[in-house]
Write an enzyme that holds these catalytic residues in place. Structure first.
Site, mmCIF file in Angstrom:
data_model
loop_
_atom_site.group_PDB
_atom_site.id
_atom_site.type_symbol
_atom_site.label_atom_id
_atom_site.label_comp_id
_atom_site.label_asym_id
_atom_site.label_seq_id
_atom_site.Cartn_x
_atom_site.Cartn_y
_atom_site.Cartn_z
ATOM 1 N N HIS A 52 0.800 -1.226 0.000
ATOM 2 C CA HIS A 52 0.000 0.000 0.000
ATOM 3 C C HIS A 52 0.833 1.277 0.000
ATOM 4 C CE1 HIS A 52 -0.001 1.362 4.383
ATOM 5 N NE2 HIS A 52 0.657 0.231 4.438
ATOM 6 N N CYS A 110 0.832 5.076 12.513
ATOM 7 C CA CYS A 110 0.607 4.100 13.577
ATOM 8 C C CYS A 110 0.446 4.750 14.947
ATOM 9 C CB CYS A 110 1.757 3.093 13.615
ATOM 10 S SG CYS A 110 1.878 2.124 12.107
#
Length: 385
Positions: A201, A324
């Protein structure tokens, strides 16, 4: 309102040609690659073909590619798999303080399992010293993991130099090359690495798929059990459409590598030129030798979360660091490692990252909007003072 997406380092849109390549594997070629019948054989052939195409991207053999669910799993498999399988050789590992959390948190888990980890410092540009890696080596060291290019500031690490140092040592060398794929040439032989992580991705491929290159000489423990897939190192039915899309995305990125390098370098230069023209006060974070699509900048007296909110209101998407840790309001561990915990730049850092959807006219328009917003914030702060 126009929207401007400058967070491609977090994730990228799927290329239309990748979507097109994947569709038949959702509808027609839907068999399980482990099945022996014709439907299974067709799916297996697609996986084998993709494995060869991705391996060629790093000059590896097809049987040295292990498909995973993404970069995080690839990093986990490299570190946990190798450390657990080879602890009789030693229990010391080395990494840097600016690695992705997929590496740092995995290292913390290994510490809980009795391994000793050395976290090497970086300089103010976010670069690891190969000499510091060499100095940290002991007879007990079995693994070194240093990322190719940092995901927050883009700084490229001296991977070839570290690889040369480790050539005469028992320690194997892993690099997280997730951000560099499609932008830098990744030849495992030239880099001197034994394991290398990639994620689909980040190169305009689908989410949920990645891979780990593993040298034939490297022994890994499996992390999942239940099947014979991926040479018994990663059990589970393969994500056939994702794997096909990953291979297509890698090929397209490689074809456009030179063009994209030039495009993103132009964007970086234009950004700085526009900030200067507006009288914006800033500090560039990272080395001059950085990945072309990542620009990290600290704006004087403008807090990261404040600016991100104002940019979002204006339709401009950026980030304060790794996706994240988004939403946690935790300062970037990368910027902290570069400047120290108390440095004002830690709380003022913004990452802009470029990609497929950024066209020149809209991008320049957005840069001017960013400059206007930042200048207003800085003028307001000066007025308050």
């Amino acid at each position: 309102m126009n929207e401007y997406y400058f967070d491609h380092a977090a994730t990228s849109s799927v290329h239309p040609e990748v979507v097109e390549a994947m569709i038949p594997y959702y509808t027609d070629v839907f068999g399980n690659p482990s099945s022996s019948h014709r439907f299974g054989r067709r799916a297996k052939q697609a996986v084998m073909d993709a494995r060869h195409r991705i391996a060629s991207h790093i000059s590896a053999s097809a049987d040295e590619i292990i498909f995973t669910s993404g970069g995080t799993e690839a990093n986990n498999l490299a570190l946990l798999g190798y450390a657990r399988a080879n602890r009789t050789k030693g229990t010391h590992l080395i990494t840097s303080k600016i690695e992705h959390h997929a590496v740092l948190h995995t290292m913390k888990q290994l510490e809980r399992e009795g391994f000793t980890i050395t976290y090497v410092d970086v300089d103010t540009t976010g670069q690891v010293s190969a000499n510091d890696i060499k100095a940290a080596l002991t007879e007990d060291t079995i693994l070194v993991s240093v990322m190719y290019g940092n995901n927050e500031v883009g700084t490229v690490q001296p991977i070839e130099e570290i690889g040369a140092i480790l050539h005469s040592h028992q320690a194997v060398f892993h690099t997280d090359a997730v951000q560099a794929a499609g932008l830098r040439t990744l030849d495992y032989k030239l880099l001197g690495v034994d394991m290398l992580s990639l994620a689909s991705h980040k190169v305009n491929g689908p989410k949920g798929v990645g891979c780990l290159y593993v040298s034939k000489a490297v022994t890994l423990d499996a992390m999942t059990y239940g099947g014979e897939q991926e040479r018994k190192r990663r059990a589970g039915t393969e994500n056939v459409p994702g794997i096909v899309g990953f291979a297509k995305a890698i090929e397209l990125a490689k074809e456009q590598q030179a063009v994209n390098q030039q495009k993103y370098s132009y964007f970086q230069a234009a950004f700085i030129e526009i900030m200067d023209a507006h009288g914006v006060e800033y500090v560039l974070n990272g080395s001059k030798n950085r990945l072309a699509h990542i620009l990290n900048i600290s704006f004087r007296n403008v807090k990261t979360e404040t600016l991100l909110m104002k940019l979002d209101i204006a339709g401009i998407v950026a980030s304060g660091g790794s996706a994240c840790t988004a939403g946690t309001l935790v300062p970037s561990h990368v910027i902290e490692a570069m400047y120290g915990h108390d440095n004002h730049k830690v709380m003022e850092a913004i990452r802009f990252s470029f990609g497929l959807t950024n066209e020149e006219s809209e991008t320049i328009e957005a840069f001017n909007k960013i400059a206007t917003i930042v200048k207003a914030e800085q003028s307001r702060d000066n007025f308050i003072e």
